[in-house]
Scaffold this motif. Structure first.
Motif, PDB file in Angstrom:
ATOM      1  N   ILE A  49       0.817  -1.219   0.000  1.00 38.99           N
ATOM      2  CA  ILE A  49       0.000   0.000   0.000  1.00 38.99           C
ATOM      3  C   ILE A  49       0.853   1.273   0.000  1.00 38.99           C
ATOM      4  O   ILE A  49       0.390   2.329  -0.391  1.00 38.99           O
ATOM      5  N   PHE A  50       2.110   1.166   0.460  1.00 41.27           N
ATOM      6  CA  PHE A  50       3.000   2.334   0.384  1.00 41.27           C
ATOM      7  C   PHE A  50       3.898   2.280  -0.850  1.00 41.27           C
ATOM      8  O   PHE A  50       4.816   3.082  -0.989  1.00 41.27           O
ATOM      9  N   TYR A 159       3.693   8.788  13.883  1.00 43.07           N
ATOM     10  CA  TYR A 159       2.465   9.094  13.142  1.00 43.07           C
ATOM     11  C   TYR A 159       1.370   8.068  13.418  1.00 43.07           C
ATOM     12  O   TYR A 159       1.644   6.870  13.538  1.00 43.07           O
ATOM     13  N   GLY A 160       0.140   8.560  13.493  1.00 40.86           N
ATOM     14  CA  GLY A 160      -1.029   7.691  13.495  1.00 40.86           C
ATOM     15  C   GLY A 160      -1.661   7.792  12.113  1.00 40.86           C
ATOM     16  O   GLY A 160      -1.877   8.893  11.616  1.00 40.86           O
ATOM     17  N   MET A 161      -1.900   6.655  11.471  1.00 40.98           N
ATOM     18  CA  MET A 161      -2.478   6.676  10.124  1.00 40.98           C
ATOM     19  C   MET A 161      -3.623   5.686  10.002  1.00 40.98           C
ATOM     20  O   MET A 161      -3.709   4.721  10.755  1.00 40.98           O
ATOM     21  N   LEU A 162      -4.474   5.968   9.020  1.00 40.53           N
ATOM     22  CA  LEU A 162      -5.638   5.113   8.800  1.00 40.53           C
ATOM     23  C   LEU A 162      -5.701   4.706   7.334  1.00 40.53           C
ATOM     24  O   LEU A 162      -5.678   5.557   6.440  1.00 40.53           O
ATOM     25  N   TYR A 163      -5.773   3.411   7.113  1.00 40.53           N
ATOM     26  CA  TYR A 163      -5.871   2.885   5.745  1.00 40.53           C
ATOM     27  C   TYR A 163      -7.329   2.520   5.462  1.00 40.53           C
ATOM     28  O   TYR A 163      -7.976   1.854   6.276  1.00 40.53           O
ATOM     29  N   GLN A 169      -6.609   4.235   0.148  1.00 37.89           N
ATOM     30  CA  GLN A 169      -5.902   5.454   0.575  1.00 37.89           C
ATOM     31  C   GLN A 169      -5.538   5.434   2.054  1.00 37.89           C
ATOM     32  O   GLN A 169      -6.299   4.932   2.888  1.00 37.89           O
ATOM     33  N   VAL A 170      -4.374   6.030   2.343  1.00 36.69           N
ATOM     34  CA  VAL A 170      -3.936   6.198   3.725  1.00 36.69           C
ATOM     35  C   VAL A 170      -4.113   7.660   4.118  1.00 36.69           C
ATOM     36  O   VAL A 170      -3.683   8.558   3.391  1.00 36.69           O
TER      37      VAL A 170
END
Ligand SMILES: [Zn+2]
Length: 184
Positions: A49-50, A159-163, A169-170
């Motif tokens: 995904i990255f 970092y806090g991230m949401l996929y 999308q992230v």
């Protein structure tokens, strides 16, 4: 899918990959750019995904619900921060997370029950609970001594991230525990 297909897949990976780079990684050691704590969910293939599928880029710890709880997780994070000195530490949650659903449903059996009871979430709404859980795990990470130290020295950014499983999308939710604002 048969196991032989997986082994065939590996054959094709091993024959296609640049051996010089692999040997360099062995000789010089790893220097990943990010430590990532993500959910084990098969729909969240972190490197894919990255768009970073080459070996040596990410140090990844995957647990159901991207939980930062026991020593195996914290020890792995400490190793990445103290010894590998990854400049980024990312907690990556995702939409429709089964672990959060289990928590909201009050699942209480076996090891899964123990795991989801460890999520101290107030939200009853799935989407909100997923985000709350990312924030909670970021908080846990930031409370670790080695992370506190690295944050003080400004050698790490957390970092806090949401996929989003549906869009691919992230979204970045937070940086060093504060809401994330785009920097230009
Ligand atoms: Zn999940």
């Amino acid at each position: 899918m048969k196991i032989i297909e997986l082994l065939e897949g590996n054959k094709s990976f091993a024959s296609g990959i640049d051996k010089r780079t692999l040997r360099e990684l062995v000789e010089k050691g790893q220097k990943p750019v990010a430590t990532i704590i993500s959910c084990s969910d098969s729909r969240v293939p972190v490197e894919v995904i990255f768009n970073q599928i080459y070996p040596g880029t990410f140090f990844i710890i995957r647990t159901a619900g991207n939980m930062v709880s026991d020593t195996s997780v914290k020890g792995s994070i400490e190793y990445a921060i103290v010894h590998l000195k990854t400049p980024y530490l990312i907690v990556l949650g995702h939409t429709e997370c089964g672990a959060i659903k289990a928590r909201l449903a009050g699942y209480n059996e076996g090891e899964i029950g123990k795991l989801v009871r460890g999520m101290k979430l107030k939200s009853k709404d799935l989407d909100k609970a997923v985000i709350e859980n990312v924030d909670l795990q970021v908080k846990r990470v930031i409370e670790m001594e080695c992370v506190k130290y690295a944050l003080d020295k400004k050698t790490i950014e957390v970092y806090g991230m949401l996929y989003d499983l549906s869009t691919g999308q992230v979204n970045c939710l937070s940086k060093n525990g504060a809401p994330f604002l785009l920097e230009f």
